[in-house]
Structure formats: C-alpha cells, structure tokens
Design an enzyme around this catalytic site. Structure first.
Site, short mmCIF file in Angstrom:
data_model
loop_
_atom_site.label_atom_id
_atom_site.label_comp_id
_atom_site.label_asym_id
_atom_site.label_seq_id
_atom_site.Cartn_x
_atom_site.Cartn_y
_atom_site.Cartn_z
N ASN A 15 -2.05 -4.63 9.04
CA ASN A 15 -3.29 -4.31 8.33
C ASN A 15 -4.46 -4.74 9.22
O ASN A 15 -4.74 -5.93 9.35
CB ASN A 15 -3.31 -5.05 6.99
CG ASN A 15 -4.59 -4.78 6.21
OD1 ASN A 15 -5.52 -4.16 6.72
ND2 ASN A 15 -4.61 -5.25 4.98
N CYS A 20 -11.94 -4.01 4.10
CA CYS A 20 -11.09 -2.94 4.65
C CYS A 20 -11.72 -1.56 4.50
O CYS A 20 -11.28 -0.60 5.14
CB CYS A 20 -9.72 -2.96 3.98
SG CYS A 20 -8.90 -4.55 4.11
N HIS A 52 -5.80 3.72 4.25
CA HIS A 52 -5.88 2.37 4.80
C HIS A 52 -4.46 1.83 4.94
O HIS A 52 -3.66 1.93 4.00
CB HIS A 52 -6.71 1.49 3.87
CG HIS A 52 -6.65 0.04 4.21
ND1 HIS A 52 -6.77 -0.41 5.50
CD2 HIS A 52 -6.48 -1.06 3.43
CE1 HIS A 52 -6.68 -1.73 5.51
NE2 HIS A 52 -6.50 -2.14 4.27
N1 ACO Z 1 8.20 -14.47 4.09
C1 ACO Z 1 9.12 -14.84 3.18
N2 ACO Z 1 8.81 -15.09 1.89
C2 ACO Z 1 7.53 -14.94 1.52
C3 ACO Z 1 6.52 -14.55 2.44
C4 ACO Z 1 6.92 -14.32 3.76
N3 ACO Z 1 6.03 -13.93 4.72
N4 ACO Z 1 5.36 -14.48 1.78
C5 ACO Z 1 5.61 -14.81 0.50
N5 ACO Z 1 6.91 -15.09 0.35
C6 ACO Z 1 7.62 -15.50 -0.86
C7 ACO Z 1 6.71 -16.12 -1.88
O1 ACO Z 1 6.48 -17.47 -1.59
C8 ACO Z 1 7.49 -15.90 -3.14
O2 ACO Z 1 8.48 -16.91 -3.22
P1 ACO Z 1 8.82 -17.60 -4.64
O3 ACO Z 1 9.30 -16.47 -5.51
O4 ACO Z 1 9.88 -18.57 -4.26
O5 ACO Z 1 7.55 -18.20 -5.10
C9 ACO Z 1 8.21 -14.58 -2.90
O6 ACO Z 1 8.16 -14.35 -1.50
C10 ACO Z 1 7.57 -13.42 -3.61
O7 ACO Z 1 6.17 -13.51 -3.40
P2 ACO Z 1 5.20 -12.42 -3.96
O8 ACO Z 1 3.81 -12.74 -3.55
O9 ACO Z 1 5.47 -12.21 -5.40
O10 ACO Z 1 5.73 -11.16 -3.15
P3 ACO Z 1 5.36 -9.66 -3.34
O11 ACO Z 1 6.57 -8.88 -3.55
O12 ACO Z 1 4.23 -9.45 -4.30
O13 ACO Z 1 4.82 -9.28 -1.88
C11 ACO Z 1 2.71 -8.99 -0.76
C12 ACO Z 1 3.70 -9.97 -1.34
C13 ACO Z 1 3.39 -8.26 0.39
C14 ACO Z 1 1.49 -9.72 -0.23
C15 ACO Z 1 2.32 -7.98 -1.86
O14 ACO Z 1 1.88 -8.64 -3.01
C16 ACO Z 1 1.25 -7.04 -1.41
O15 ACO Z 1 1.49 -6.15 -0.64
N6 ACO Z 1 0.06 -7.20 -1.94
C17 ACO Z 1 -1.07 -6.39 -1.51
C18 ACO Z 1 -1.94 -7.25 -0.73
C19 ACO Z 1 -2.42 -6.63 0.54
O16 ACO Z 1 -2.01 -5.60 1.01
N7 ACO Z 1 -3.35 -7.33 1.08
C20 ACO Z 1 -3.91 -6.97 2.30
C21 ACO Z 1 -5.36 -7.14 2.29
S1 ACO Z 1 -6.08 -6.21 1.02
C22 ACO Z 1 -6.07 -4.70 1.52
O17 ACO Z 1 -6.08 -4.43 2.67
C23 ACO Z 1 -6.03 -3.72 0.45
#
Ligand code: ACO
Length: 322
Positions: free
Chosen positions: A279, A113, A249
C-alpha cells in the site's frame, strides 16, 4: 467545451525491496499471513536519505518525457502526499524548483491514500476553467518512514513510491467525471498523531506511528468504494459493462476483490500492483496506472475508472477515457 486528458505517465520506485520473508525476520509474522490477508508479497522502501520530493522528481521526469513536455511548458503542479519532506514549504514548490518549472500555482494536497485522486480532480477543474494548460500531477509517499517497524499490524502493509501524470486540455474526454468525498467522523480509525497541535513533541517517540483500526477501516472502505464507483458511473451515464479497467487504490487485495464483486467486475479487468508495491497510499493509483500503460494493458481510448479511499476518511474516483 474543454476537457482534460492525461498526456503521459511516469513512476519511480525505490531500489530497496523488502519481501515478506525479510519481514519475518523483523516482526512475528509469516509470508503466508501477509499474502492471504493483504495480497502483498514485496514492497519498495526508501533509503534513509531518500525523500518524497526525490521520488516526485524522478516520476515527473518520466511523465514529462512520455507526454513530450518540457519544464517551461508546465503551468501548475499539484501533489498528493501524506509524507511531505517538510511541513512547509509545500512539496509542490520543492518539486517545481528542482525541475526548473517557471513560477506557477503549486499545491500540496493531503488527503491520505486519496491524495492523487484529489490532485487529479483539482487539475481537471483548473484546465476546464482555462486557468491551466499543462499540469503536473503526482501521488507520492515515503510512508514507510511513518511506520512503527515493531508493529506487525501495520508495518507489513505499506511501501514507498511515486506516480506522475501530465494533464492537458483536450477537445474530447479525457476525464469524464470526478467524485470526491470525506467524512471526518472516522478520524480516529486511521491517523498519524504528530503535528503542530502537539508541537511535534511525539516525533521520534514510540507514539510517532500510523494508528489503524484495521477491521473498521476494511468495512467502511469496501462499502464506500462500491458506492463511489456506482455513483461515478451513474453520473456519467456509463454502464459498468462498458468499463475496460478498474484501477483501485492498492490497499489490500481483499478490499479490491470485494469492491470488484460489488461492481460485478471480473478481476481480469482490475489492475493489481499490491503484490509488488504494497500500500503506497497516495502513490498507489498513479503507480498502477503507469504500470498498466507501460505493459500495454491500458490503451488510448479505453474507459478507465480510478478510485481511492484513505485516512479521514477521504475517498474519490475519476472516470476517464485514457
Ligand atoms: N502477522 C501475523 N499475525 C498478525 C499480523 C501479522 N502481520 N498482524 C496482525 N496479526 C494477528 C493479530 O494480532 C490478530 O491476532 P489475535 O487474534 O491473536 O489477536 C490476528 O492476526 C487477526 O487480526 P485482525 O486485525 O483481526 O486481522 P484481519 O483479518 O482483520 O486482517 C488487516 C488485518 C489485514 C489489517 C485487515 O483488517 C485489513 O486489511 N484492514 C484494512 C486496513 C488497510 O488496508 N489499511 C491500509 C491503510 S488504509 C487504506 O489504504 C484504505
């Protein structure tokens, strides 16, 4: 002293738009979950036969037009992408050829990214060293082709697109300071597992998909982006109150909000496109820049801080007077 300056911007977004409601039909998710956790409402997705270089060419044409530059004036091409058409030739050579740019250095840069920030910083150095005088810099991604569309943890996050700028010498800044960084100890938190090391054997299998530890990425991204923004402002002797715009970003609205909070920057000064683009990895910052230039928010002479963070981890920032 010679500085470098962005002389024009452009972008391309694929025609096809996928909304959160469309995704509800593909994986077990909801519009509400995606919006509240990421800020994304819709994203553009490449057609099957559309490539990253196709998008680069379209974005470059817009940037060249806005800078009033023709292909024969360009003497360097630098493209940040993690989804190039081929392993080689590098994508910058493909784009150079298609635009009719004369023989010149063509660099394809892979910094996930952070690719555009790495590319822009490289162009800045070549111009300051008087080794280039008109550089085409692009951030572009066809990243939805690297996503497992049955994995709700990742497929809801990403989108495709390309943003381009023309960088030229200037007597006054222009780009005031660039800061790049990387730390490979985090390589397992965000990666794509297909490459020459495994003879591309995973290509086409279920394993060929972006692997991400979302929560860990979130934590490191917030602290690193806050630090790199402060370091950049300190190095340039600029107070954060002087900033007109932050162009971060567009990974996730919560990461962006947390970074703005660490900088004490009101969200009114932050350019947001994550809701419409998702993203787009290396394309996200130049897409957001072009959007804000064309809708009149970012104006000539304003102080703009761009920053990014991605797989590696890599990170970087560019402070400039537009
Ligand atoms: N829809 C519904 N539920 C979902 C989804 C979805 N699309 N995706 C995950 N879940 C569920 C999970 O299975 C989990 O369920 P469980 O508790 O029963 O196991 C629950 O939601 C919570 O999952 P988490 O991963 O803990 O959710 P979190 O609040 O951390 O959000 C996210 C996830 C959005 C990916 C967050 O961690 C994040 O923003 N991380 C940064 C990663 C990022 O931005 N990556 C992009 C590439 S890197 C970059 O560009 C910097």
């Amino acid at each position: 002293m010679t500085y470098s300056k962005i002389a024009g911007t452009g972008r391309y977004l694929p025609e096809k738009i996928l909304t959160n409601f469309d995704l509800e039909k593909i994986v077990d998710t909801t519009d509400e979950w995606i919006r509240t956790r990421t800020g994304v409402e819709r994203r553009h997705v490449c057609a099957d036969d559309e490539t990253t270089s196709d998008m680069c060419v379209a974005a470059a044409k817009e940037a060249m037009e806005s800078a009033g530059v023709t292909a024969d004036e360009i003497d360097m091409v630098v493209i940040g992408t993690t989804s190039p058409d081929l392993i080689f030739p590098n994508i910058a050579t493909l784009v150079q050829h298609r635009l009719g740019i004369p023989a010149c250095p063509c660099i394809g840069m892979e910094a996930a990214c952070t690719g555009f920030i790495y590319a822009l910083s490289t162009a800045d150095k070549y111009i300051k060293a008087s080794e280039a005088s008109c550089v085409l810099v692009i951030g572009a991604e066809c990243i939805t082709k690297l996503v497992d569309w049955s994995d709700r943890n990742t497929c809801v996050l990403f989108g495709d697109g390309a943003g381009a700028v023309i960088v030229k010498p200037s007597d006054e800044p222009g780009i005031m300071s660039c800061h790049l960084g990387a730390d490979g100890q985090y390589k397992d938190l965000l990666y794509y597992p297909v490459g020459a090391s495994n003879k591309l054997e995973k290509a086409g299998t279920d394993e060929a998909a972006i692997m991400m530890s979302g929560r860990d990425v979130f934590k490191v991204a917030v602290s690193t982006l806050g630090d790199v923004a402060s370091d950049t402002l300190n190095a340039a002797g600029i107070d954060k109150e002087e900033l007109d715009w932050l162009i971060p970003h567009q990974a996730n609205i919560r990461i962006i909000q947390a970074t703005a909070k660490r900088l004490d920057l009101p969200m009114e000064k932050v350019i947001l496109t994550v809701q419409d683009h998702g993203n787009t990895s290396a394309a996200s910052v130049p897409l957001a820049l072009d959007t804000a230039v064309r809708d009149g928010r970012v104006k000539r002479g304003q102080l703009v801080l761009m920053e990014a963070f991605g797989g590696g981890f890599t990170w970087g920032s560019v402070l400039m007077r537009f």
